[in-house]
Design a protein around this motif. Structure first.
Motif, PDB file in Angstrom:
ATOM      1  N   GLY A   1     -26.965  21.932   1.080  1.00 51.00           N
ATOM      2  CA  GLY A   1     -27.960  21.690   2.033  1.00 51.00           C
ATOM      3  C   GLY A   1     -29.158  21.175   1.367  1.00 51.00           C
ATOM      4  N   VAL A   2     -29.535  21.648   0.128  1.00 50.64           N
ATOM      5  CA  VAL A   2     -30.946  21.295  -0.745  1.00 50.64           C
ATOM      6  C   VAL A   2     -30.889  19.876  -0.907  1.00 50.64           C
ATOM      7  CG1 VAL A   2     -31.864  21.669  -2.713  1.00 50.64           C
ATOM      8  CG2 VAL A   2     -31.248  23.514  -1.404  1.00 50.64           C
ATOM      9  N   SER A   3     -29.386  19.309  -1.331  1.00 47.91           N
ATOM     10  CA  SER A   3     -29.367  17.995  -1.735  1.00 47.91           C
ATOM     11  C   SER A   3     -29.680  17.063  -0.487  1.00 47.91           C
ATOM     12  CB  SER A   3     -28.031  17.605  -2.481  1.00 47.91           C
ATOM     13  OG  SER A   3     -28.107  18.238  -3.754  1.00 47.91           O
ATOM     14  N   MET A   4     -28.992  17.496   0.630  1.00 49.64           N
ATOM     15  CA  MET A   4     -29.459  16.602   1.877  1.00 49.64           C
ATOM     16  C   MET A   4     -30.732  16.780   2.207  1.00 49.64           C
ATOM     17  SD  MET A   4     -26.134  17.295   4.504  1.00 49.64           S
ATOM     18  CE  MET A   4     -26.961  16.269   5.719  1.00 49.64           C
ATOM     19  N   ILE A   5     -31.567  17.743   2.100  1.00 49.21           N
ATOM     20  CA  ILE A   5     -32.890  18.213   2.567  1.00 49.21           C
ATOM     21  C   ILE A   5     -34.060  17.610   1.907  1.00 49.21           C
ATOM     22  CG2 ILE A   5     -34.670  19.985   2.898  1.00 49.21           C
ATOM     23  CD1 ILE A   5     -32.179  21.702   4.085  1.00 49.21           C
ATOM     24  N   PHE A   6     -33.546  17.494   0.723  1.00 53.68           N
ATOM     25  CA  PHE A   6     -34.515  16.994  -0.482  1.00 53.68           C
ATOM     26  C   PHE A   6     -35.221  15.578  -0.062  1.00 53.68           C
ATOM     27  CE2 PHE A   6     -36.677  15.693  -4.566  1.00 53.68           C
ATOM     28  CZ  PHE A   6     -37.212  17.008  -4.875  1.00 53.68           C
ATOM     29  N   LEU A   7     -34.344  14.659   0.631  1.00 56.25           N
ATOM     30  CA  LEU A   7     -34.893  13.440   1.304  1.00 56.25           C
ATOM     31  C   LEU A   7     -36.250  13.518   1.713  1.00 56.25           C
ATOM     32  CD1 LEU A   7     -34.689  10.404   1.663  1.00 56.25           C
ATOM     33  CD2 LEU A   7     -33.179  10.995   3.240  1.00 56.25           C
ATOM     34  N   SER A   8     -36.288  14.816   2.596  1.00 51.74           N
ATOM     35  CA  SER A   8     -37.386  14.945   3.479  1.00 51.74           C
ATOM     36  C   SER A   8     -38.549  15.080   2.600  1.00 51.74           C
ATOM     37  CB  SER A   8     -37.064  16.254   4.436  1.00 51.74           C
ATOM     38  OG  SER A   8     -35.874  15.958   5.017  1.00 51.74           O
ATOM     39  N   TYR A   9     -38.609  15.626   1.490  1.00 52.06           N
ATOM     40  CA  TYR A   9     -39.677  16.013   0.752  1.00 52.06           C
ATOM     41  C   TYR A   9     -40.498  15.232  -0.024  1.00 52.06           C
ATOM     42  CZ  TYR A   9     -39.135  21.015   2.288  1.00 52.06           C
ATOM     43  OH  TYR A   9     -39.010  22.078   3.053  1.00 52.06           O
ATOM     44  N   ILE A  10     -39.770  13.814  -0.085  1.00 55.14           N
ATOM     45  CA  ILE A  10     -40.177  12.911  -1.147  1.00 55.14           C
ATOM     46  C   ILE A  10     -41.488  12.023  -0.755  1.00 55.14           C
ATOM     47  CG2 ILE A  10     -37.829  12.766  -1.948  1.00 55.14           C
ATOM     48  CD1 ILE A  10     -37.540  10.221  -0.527  1.00 55.14           C
ATOM     49  N   GLY A  11     -41.948  12.239   0.449  1.00 55.46           N
ATOM     50  CA  GLY A  11     -42.932  11.711   0.784  1.00 55.46           C
ATOM     51  C   GLY A  11     -44.280  11.701  -0.265  1.00 55.46           C
ATOM     52  N   PHE A  12     -44.415  12.935  -0.723  1.00 55.00           N
ATOM     53  CA  PHE A  12     -45.757  13.073  -1.333  1.00 55.00           C
ATOM     54  C   PHE A  12     -45.732  11.940  -2.724  1.00 55.00           C
ATOM     55  CE2 PHE A  12     -42.852  16.102  -3.654  1.00 55.00           C
ATOM     56  CZ  PHE A  12     -43.100  15.680  -5.073  1.00 55.00           C
ATOM     57  N   ASP A  13     -44.690  11.271  -2.896  1.00 57.42           N
ATOM     58  CA  ASP A  13     -44.983  10.184  -3.822  1.00 57.42           C
ATOM     59  C   ASP A  13     -45.730   8.955  -3.228  1.00 57.42           C
ATOM     60  OD1 ASP A  13     -44.032   8.252  -6.267  1.00 57.42           O
ATOM     61  OD2 ASP A  13     -43.664   7.320  -4.488  1.00 57.42           O
ATOM     62  N   SER A  14     -45.401   8.702  -1.951  1.00 56.34           N
ATOM     63  CA  SER A  14     -46.080   7.581  -1.308  1.00 56.34           C
ATOM     64  C   SER A  14     -47.629   7.928  -1.069  1.00 56.34           C
ATOM     65  CB  SER A  14     -45.774   7.570   0.194  1.00 56.34           C
ATOM     66  OG  SER A  14     -45.811   8.601   1.080  1.00 56.34           O
ATOM     67  N   VAL A  15     -48.152   9.055  -1.099  1.00 57.42           N
ATOM     68  CA  VAL A  15     -49.638   9.432  -1.403  1.00 57.42           C
ATOM     69  C   VAL A  15     -50.114   9.457  -2.615  1.00 57.42           C
ATOM     70  CG1 VAL A  15     -50.957  11.554  -1.232  1.00 57.42           C
ATOM     71  CG2 VAL A  15     -49.198  11.547   0.223  1.00 57.42           C
ATOM     72  N   ALA A  16     -49.451   9.625  -3.740  1.00 61.14           N
ATOM     73  CA  ALA A  16     -50.031   9.277  -5.283  1.00 61.14           C
ATOM     74  C   ALA A  16     -50.187   7.685  -5.376  1.00 61.14           C
ATOM     75  CB  ALA A  16     -49.056   9.789  -6.057  1.00 61.14           C
ATOM     76  N   ALA A  17     -49.340   6.932  -4.758  1.00 63.30           N
ATOM     77  CA  ALA A  17     -49.498   5.421  -4.609  1.00 63.30           C
ATOM     78  C   ALA A  17     -50.613   4.781  -4.355  1.00 63.30           C
ATOM     79  CB  ALA A  17     -48.216   4.746  -4.189  1.00 63.30           C
ATOM     80  N   ASN A  18     -51.251   5.771  -3.610  1.00 63.91           N
ATOM     81  CA  ASN A  18     -52.772   5.294  -2.915  1.00 63.91           C
ATOM     82  C   ASN A  18     -53.927   5.634  -3.835  1.00 63.91           C
ATOM     83  OD1 ASN A  18     -51.594   3.845  -0.741  1.00 63.91           O
ATOM     84  ND2 ASN A  18     -50.890   6.028  -0.185  1.00 63.91           N
ATOM     85  N   SER A  19     -53.650   6.359  -5.041  1.00 64.49           N
ATOM     86  CA  SER A  19     -54.793   6.786  -5.927  1.00 64.49           C
ATOM     87  C   SER A  19     -55.781   5.833  -5.937  1.00 64.49           C
ATOM     88  CB  SER A  19     -54.371   7.239  -7.161  1.00 64.49           C
ATOM     89  OG  SER A  19     -53.185   8.317  -7.209  1.00 64.49           O
ATOM     90  N   ALA A  20     -55.704   4.528  -6.297  1.00 63.64           N
ATOM     91  CA  ALA A  20     -56.629   3.697  -6.508  1.00 63.64           C
ATOM     92  C   ALA A  20     -57.730   3.305  -5.415  1.00 63.64           C
ATOM     93  CB  ALA A  20     -56.191   2.482  -7.102  1.00 63.64           C
TER      94      ALA A  20
END
Length: 475
Positions: A235-254
């Protein structure tokens, strides 16, 4: 220069600071939180808890969400330090370029590019399906040619997916501050919808549905691991897809105000809010009905509410969920366009992509992302590629976790000493790397194979174009 020399040559962080200085810093903590929550708490919160409970974990689906959150949290600490020390557009691509070298940065960036292309198309298609399901009871139906991707059930083009992706692209082309205002409103609505489900659903919980909390392990007829720690891990491997959105936050650092404080608070805060909401939905959902009732159920949240006699609440929640999917599109398209801009900025892709328009916005990159997402999301069936999002992102997560070891000795020297640092150094970066590796290992063989093919294509692009046109050649 040899291939190896090109691969490991590092960019000067001051160059990135100068190149990105024209981008307006307009995003505050509230805006970063909204981007993070809006991207993480997406379509999956209304579907995955029921799917994972039925296929793998039973009532222990909440433990799968918590385990995935622990791994994501470890990596998020690494992201928080990186974004505070190096607030550049492109997130992991730019950071790895500085600490490990150009070739490694390209691999990390190429991995994230798969995430953004497919995720934007995936959310656009999901929004389309939910919107059509919402208006169907009103007697409004699309002809199959306009309802499905090319070659799927008589489909030619998913017209709704085209429209919503283009609308979000137009919104973002007007600037980050405008998009942030829309995002803040929509995220508030979506969180209220989730909380409404938790409160209303909690009134119909039956304690017997939690027993046994962790079912005995067995392999189901379709080959799925179910029950025991094996089912929780699957279940973890399926669910992890849900949490990856914080990378999109970091892309806006500039484009963040005071990134030393804003980025760590936004990244860690949005993940914490998401974890609470995911676990709450999972616990309520499996308490309302036996987990097996959610097998092959594409809308478990709406179904559970209707079966409990809350038809009006179900309609309201699903309606807000459809509108709330725009928040995931805004976050993913914003981050994806900044990544493509970074590639053009460094000469790794045509320099036109790295140019800003008269309003200092990377709209050339946004146009490319919008066009590709429309093609993928409206014309081609891509469900079989969904795990490639997790595979590519997990590889970038491993790079960032290990990158802390190369970053820390340079802080206070050629890289500013950040106000936020990953705690328990040097242990926590290793735990973050191992956690991401463990989740990656749990992905199915197809996801790993597609990831390998994508990286082979990426290396070919790097050798044929990026390595030859990189601005580092001018040094």
């Amino acid at each position: 220069m040899s291939f190896i020399s090109n691969f490991v040559r590092k960019e000067d962080p001051n160059v990135y600071q100068d190149k990105d200085s024209h981008m307006a810093r307009v995003l505050g903590v509230k805006d970063i939180l909204a981007l993070g929550v809006g991207t993480i708490v997406s379509t999956s919160i209304f579907t995955l808890p029921g799917v994972v409970a039925a296929q793998h974990a039973g009532p222990a689906v909440a433990l799968s969400f918590l385990a995935a959150a622990v791994v994501a949290g470890l990596v998020a600490f690494a992201y928080a330090e990186m974004s505070a020390a190096m607030p550049f557009a492109g997130s992991a691509y730019s950071w790895i370029n500085v600490v490990f070298g150009e070739g490694f940065g390209w691999i990390a960036g190429w991995a994230l590019l798969a995430e953004y292309f497919i995720a934007v198309a995936f959310v656009g298609s999901g929004l389309s399906a939910n919107f059509r399901g919402l208006i169907e009871p009103l007697g409004i139906t699309y002809p199959k040619a306009l309802a499905n991707p090319f070659g799927t059930d008589g489909g030619v083009i998913d017209i709704t997916a085209v429209v919503v992706i283009v609308l979000v692209g137009l919104l973002l082309s007007r600037g980050v501050s405008t998009a942030a205002r829309v995002q803040n409103i929509l995220v508030t609505l979506k969180v209220l919808a989730v909380l409404t489900f938790i409160v209303v659903g909690a009134t119909t919980i039956h304690a017997s549905n939690y027993v046994p909390f962790i079912p005995a392990h067995h392999v189901s007829a379709d080959g799925n691991q179910f029950g025991g720690w094996q089912g929780i891990y699957a279940g973890v491997s399926m669910i992890f897809l849900s949490y990856i959105g914080f990378d999109s936050v970091a892309a806006n650092s500039a484009e963040a105000k005071d990134p030393q404080k804003t980025m760590p608070r936004g990244i860690l805060g949005s993940l914490l809010i998401a974890v609470v909401l995911f676990v709450g939905v999972a616990l309520v959902l499996v308490g309302m009905f036996k987990y097996s009732d959610y097998a092959n159920n594409a809308e478990p949240v709406g179904w559970a509410l209707r079966q409990s006699g809350h038809e009006i609440v179900a309609t309201v929640v699903q309606g807000i969920a459809v509108v709330g999917m725009f928040t995931a599109l805004i976050g993913m398209m914003l981050a994806g366009s900044r990544l493509i801009y970074s590639f053009g900025r460094d000469g790794m892709l045509p320099k036109w992509l790295g140019q800003l328009d008269k309003n200092n916005l990377p709209n050339h990159a946004l146009i490319v992302l919008t066009v590709v997402a429309v093609i993928v999301g409206s014309l081609f069936p891509f469900a079989f590629l969904s795990q490639l999002i997790s595979a590519g992102t997990l590889i970038a997560f491993m790079f960032v976790s290990l990158g802390i070891y190369r970053l820390r000795p340079r802080e206070g020297k050629d890289i500013p000493d950040p106000a936020f640092k990953m705690p328990w150094y040097p242990v926590m970066p290793a735990l973050a790397f191992l956690g991401a590796l463990l989740v990656f290992w749990g992905l199915d063989i197809d996801a790993k194979l597609y990831a390998l093919i994508w990286f082979i294509v990426g290396l070919f692009v790097y050798m044929a174009y990026g390595m030859r046109h990189s601005y580092l050649n001018k040094k």
